[in-house]
Design a protein around this motif. Structure first.
Motif, PDB file in Angstrom:
ATOM      1  N   LEU A  73       1.104  -1.041  -0.305  1.00 52.92           N
ATOM      2  CA  LEU A  73       0.441   0.581   0.223  1.00 52.92           C
ATOM      3  C   LEU A  73       0.779   1.185   0.083  1.00 52.92           C
ATOM      4  N   GLY A  74       0.611   1.871  -1.078  1.00 49.32           N
ATOM      5  CA  GLY A  74       1.108   3.253  -1.048  1.00 49.32           C
ATOM      6  C   GLY A  74       0.266   4.947  -0.884  1.00 49.32           C
ATOM      7  N   GLN A  75       0.053   5.673  -0.548  1.00 47.06           N
ATOM      8  CA  GLN A  75      -0.258   7.407  -0.683  1.00 47.06           C
ATOM      9  C   GLN A  75       0.031   7.742  -1.649  1.00 47.06           C
ATOM     10  N   ASN A  76      -1.669   7.772  -2.395  1.00 52.96           N
ATOM     11  CA  ASN A  76      -1.661   9.300  -3.688  1.00 52.96           C
ATOM     12  C   ASN A  76      -2.396  10.603  -3.068  1.00 52.96           C
ATOM     13  N   PHE A  77      -2.043  10.931  -3.774  1.00 51.38           N
ATOM     14  CA  PHE A  77      -2.500  12.216  -3.853  1.00 51.38           C
ATOM     15  C   PHE A  77      -3.509  12.804  -4.877  1.00 51.38           C
ATOM     16  N   GLY A  78      -4.971  12.715  -5.185  1.00 50.98           N
ATOM     17  CA  GLY A  78      -5.395  13.492  -6.633  1.00 50.98           C
ATOM     18  C   GLY A  78      -6.606  14.597  -6.497  1.00 50.98           C
ATOM     19  N   GLN A  79      -6.629  14.995  -7.746  1.00 53.56           N
ATOM     20  CA  GLN A  79      -7.542  16.343  -7.863  1.00 53.56           C
ATOM     21  C   GLN A  79      -9.134  15.149  -7.874  1.00 53.56           C
ATOM     22  N   LEU A  88     -16.607  22.440  -1.834  1.00 52.91           N
ATOM     23  CA  LEU A  88     -15.315  23.213  -2.003  1.00 52.91           C
ATOM     24  C   LEU A  88     -14.079  22.792  -1.325  1.00 52.91           C
ATOM     25  N   PRO A  89     -13.942  22.001  -0.412  1.00 49.29           N
ATOM     26  CA  PRO A  89     -12.444  21.467  -0.131  1.00 49.29           C
ATOM     27  C   PRO A  89     -12.140  20.152  -1.859  1.00 49.29           C
ATOM     28  N   ALA A  90     -12.510  19.774  -1.638  1.00 47.38           N
ATOM     29  CA  ALA A  90     -12.885  18.877  -3.265  1.00 47.38           C
ATOM     30  C   ALA A  90     -12.039  19.615  -4.470  1.00 47.38           C
ATOM     31  N   ARG A  91     -13.203  20.599  -4.265  1.00 44.97           N
ATOM     32  CA  ARG A  91     -12.690  21.549  -5.824  1.00 44.97           C
ATOM     33  C   ARG A  91     -11.289  22.349  -5.750  1.00 44.97           C
ATOM     34  N   SER A  92     -11.131  22.092  -4.145  1.00 47.46           N
ATOM     35  CA  SER A  92      -9.931  23.519  -4.295  1.00 47.46           C
ATOM     36  C   SER A  92      -8.689  22.793  -3.500  1.00 47.46           C
ATOM     37  N   ALA A  93      -8.760  21.380  -3.177  1.00 47.72           N
ATOM     38  CA  ALA A  93      -7.404  20.815  -2.786  1.00 47.72           C
ATOM     39  C   ALA A  93      -7.693  19.389  -3.290  1.00 47.72           C
ATOM     40  N   SER A  94      -6.263  18.889  -3.106  1.00 48.07           N
ATOM     41  CA  SER A  94      -6.158  16.996  -3.306  1.00 48.07           C
ATOM     42  C   SER A  94      -6.679  16.632  -2.514  1.00 48.07           C
ATOM     43  N   ALA A 153      -6.757  12.500  -0.413  1.00 45.18           N
ATOM     44  CA  ALA A 153      -5.216  11.640   0.057  1.00 45.18           C
ATOM     45  C   ALA A 153      -6.206  10.220  -0.399  1.00 45.18           C
ATOM     46  N   PHE A 154      -5.100   9.264  -0.700  1.00 48.96           N
ATOM     47  CA  PHE A 154      -6.479   7.727  -0.986  1.00 48.96           C
ATOM     48  C   PHE A 154      -5.044   7.187  -0.938  1.00 48.96           C
ATOM     49  N   SER A 155      -5.036   5.558  -1.251  1.00 47.94           N
ATOM     50  CA  SER A 155      -4.295   4.852  -1.100  1.00 47.94           C
ATOM     51  C   SER A 155      -4.032   3.884  -1.701  1.00 47.94           C
ATOM     52  N   THR A 156      -3.177   3.076  -2.693  1.00 51.99           N
ATOM     53  CA  THR A 156      -3.010   2.444  -3.464  1.00 51.99           C
ATOM     54  C   THR A 156      -2.311   1.149  -3.488  1.00 51.99           C
ATOM     55  N   GLY A 157      -2.395  -0.014  -4.000  1.00 50.81           N
ATOM     56  CA  GLY A 157      -2.093  -1.218  -3.815  1.00 50.81           C
ATOM     57  C   GLY A 157      -2.420  -2.722  -4.312  1.00 50.81           C
TER      58      GLY A 157
END
Length: 176
Positions: A67-73, A106-112, A114-118
């Motif tokens: 598992l690794g942490q990623n960030f996305g819009q 608003l938070p989802a529109r203005s910031a990325s 965090a989510f995990s992938t693995g």
């Protein structure tokens, strides 16, 4: 050939193959196979057909990637800007989750986000059923010319893939 050099049967042949494989984990024993036939009524025309069942096991990476942490819009599927982009059930599912009509995230529109992938150690094999029919034309009056026409259909079940975070999020609200 099974038959050859007969009236309306210049050639008739069949082929078949099978492979039995044993995998560790959730997969176990699987069978892949195919069968087909070729019929040439004359030298210039050959008809062919084939049916196959194939199997693909998940890779070690598919199963056991750490598992690794990623960030996305990510776009919130219940946000007023995206609620009409999904299936007909998206709005009803957002309401069932107590998300008000006209919701703006608003938070989802203005910031990325965090989510995990693995990997997923519970994956099983994907299977496909395919069939092909076709004709090969090799007219003797045009030496070296070969024309082929084929139709095929491939159906895959339990596809092994890597859905994006957005696809996973959308599927939560787009399902029945």
């Amino acid at each position: 050939p099974v038959l050859a050099d007969l009236p309306f049967v210049k050639e008739f042949s069949i082929q078949a193959a099978a492979r039995l494989a044993q995998y560790d984990g959730n997969i176990g024993e699987v069978l892949a196979w195919n069968a087909g036939a070729v019929w040439a009524p004359v030298d210039d025309v050959r008809f062919r057909a084939n049916y196959a069942v194939a199997v693909r096991a998940p890779t070690q990476f598919d199963l056991f990637a750490a598992l690794g942490q990623n960030f996305g819009q990510l776009n919130d599927p219940c946000d007023v800007n995206f609620i009409s982009n999904g299936t007909a059930t998206r709005a009803a599912n957002c309401r069932a989750d107590n998300i008000p009509a006209g919701f703006i995230n608003l938070p989802a529109r203005s910031a990325s986000t965090a989510f995990s992938t693995g990997g997923n150690r519970f994956l099983e094999e994907e299977t496909s059923n395919s069939w092909t029919v076709g004709v090969v034309l090799e007219p003797r009056f045009v030496p070296g010319l070969t024309l082929t026409l084929d139709y095929y259909e491939i159906l895959i079940e339990d596809v092994i893939g890597s859905p994006t975070a957005q696809q996973i999020l959308d599927n939560c609200y787009d399902g029945a």
